[in-house]
Design a protein around this motif. Structure first.
Motif, PDB file in Angstrom:
ATOM      1  N   ARG A 180       0.765  -1.246  -0.048  1.00  0.00           N
ATOM      2  CA  ARG A 180       0.010   0.107   0.117  1.00  0.00           C
ATOM      3  C   ARG A 180       0.760   1.192  -0.137  1.00  0.00           C
ATOM      4  N   GLN A 231     -10.688   2.739   3.638  1.00  0.00           N
ATOM      5  CA  GLN A 231     -11.111   1.595   2.755  1.00  0.00           C
ATOM      6  C   GLN A 231     -12.353   0.748   3.492  1.00  0.00           C
ATOM      7  N   GLU A 234     -15.316   3.287   3.526  1.00  0.00           N
ATOM      8  CA  GLU A 234     -15.916   3.617   2.471  1.00  0.00           C
ATOM      9  C   GLU A 234     -16.742   2.257   1.897  1.00  0.00           C
TER      10      GLU A 234
END
Length: 353
Positions: A180, A231, A234
């Motif tokens: 990431r 994440q 969302e």
């Protein structure tokens, strides 16, 4: 009274004050870790001042006031992680069923060769999910005897202290190995199919710590945590996040991650579960974490015995109770905190380039 003596007495209060600085440099952010130890030193400083007070009254007042304020603040920060505080995650007393899921997370320490100790714990606790961190090719071969019981696996053997292996009794779907923030620091994102057929999302993490030998600042670590948190938020996922986060539960960055992700921490009201450092009793704090969404209730949580690593393994068993998620009080990030998270993510990515 010597300057050195006064300096020693004021150091705990000074360490408390420095941790307020917004700097992400390792020398400042590392002061977030030993809050229990600093509290003990504040108390010791107060006792020493009382038993052998300086001759100047103003010095006595300064030392007592500074260390008393520092002691109160440190106790305030660590209080939620004591048994005196209200629990954040509800306990489940129902018998294990098809919605029960357990996991064991262990930073094995790459040069450690006591694989037998970890295997013994896995045989004893029989977790549905086993995550090993710092596991390289040697550890992959050493744990091969577990593969019969754990047919679903994700193997990332690395020699850079950031290898990672996930073993699962339960089917894994939609599995991704992600880098990431830093190109050599992996993480795992997958979906676990419970025995009931229901699916939950899992995130396995091991970001770099702020230290003189790893990362000069906490920015890459914070960015990875907050990317995962955003994440989950969302996508409105039912999720478990676990691993060696190289951060303590009471730090600003971890608390921001909790608010952004809207996850819960079963340690609140149950104890600190200090997993690091396994070899030094006075230098211990909680670095290995398990966070869960509100659909889960806790059945059992434990810090497991020494396996020869510098980390103790940690184990938890959860009950999936989606119909009762509203029974939990969930902290959520406001607009300002979300903006702060975005800023930290951008800073972390920029530094990692």
């Amino acid at each position: 009274m010597s300057f050195l003596y006064v300096l020693i007495l004021v150091l705990p209060a000074l360490a408390t004050a420095l941790a307020f600085l917004p700097s992400s440099h390792w020398s400042i952010r590392s002061l977030d870790f030993p809050r229990v130890q600093i509290a003990v030193l504040c108390l010791a400083s107060l006792i020493v001042t009382a038993l052998n007070p300086p001759t100047q009254v103003w010095t006595v007042l300064f030392l007592v006031t500074a260390n008393l304020i520092a002691l109160i603040y440190q106790l305030y920060k660590i209080f939620p992680y004591t048994r005196l505080a209200k629990t954040e995650v509800l306990s489940s007393q129902v018998p294990d069923d098809e919605r029960t899921v357990s996991l064991l997370s262990s930073n094995v320490l790459t040069p450690n060769r006591r694989s037998d100790a970890l295997i013994t714990l896995v045989r004893q606790y029989k977790p549905d999910l086993l995550l090993t961190l710092e596991s390289d090719t040697w550890w992959q071969h050493a744990l091969a005897s577990l593969e019969h019981d754990y047919p679903y696996r994700v193997a990332i053997p690395l020699d850079n202290l950031y290898g990672m292996h996930l073993y699962s009794r339960l089917p894994l779907e939609d599995t991704e190995v992600l880098y990431r923030v830093e190109e050599d620091i992996p993480s795992i994102r997958s979906q676990v199919v419970l025995r009931s057929g229901e699916k939950i999302r899992i995130y396995c993490l091991h970001p770099t710590p702020p230290s003189p030998t790893e990362s000069e600042t906490s920015k890459p670590r914070d960015a990875e945590l907050l990317l995962v948190g955003k994440q989950i938020r969302e996508l409105d996922e039912t999720a478990l996040v676990f691993g060696d986060l190289n951060d303590v539960a009471w730090s600003h960055s971890t608390r921001l991650f909790k608010k952004v992700s809207e996850l819960l921490d079963a340690r609140i009201g149950r104890g600190m579960f200090n997993t690091f450092h396994a070899h030094y009793r006075f230098l211990r704090w909680p670095l290995d974490h398990i966070f869960q969404s509100a659909e889960f209730q806790i059945k059992h949580m434990a810090k497991l015995p020494d396996i020869g690593s510098d980390h103790f393994p940690i184990y938890a068993k959860f009950q999936y109770c989606p119909a009762q998620e509203d029974l939990h009080e969930v902290e959520t990030a406001d607009t300002e905190e979300m903006a702060q998270a975005d800023e930290k993510i951008a800073e972390g990515r920029q530094e990692a380039q």
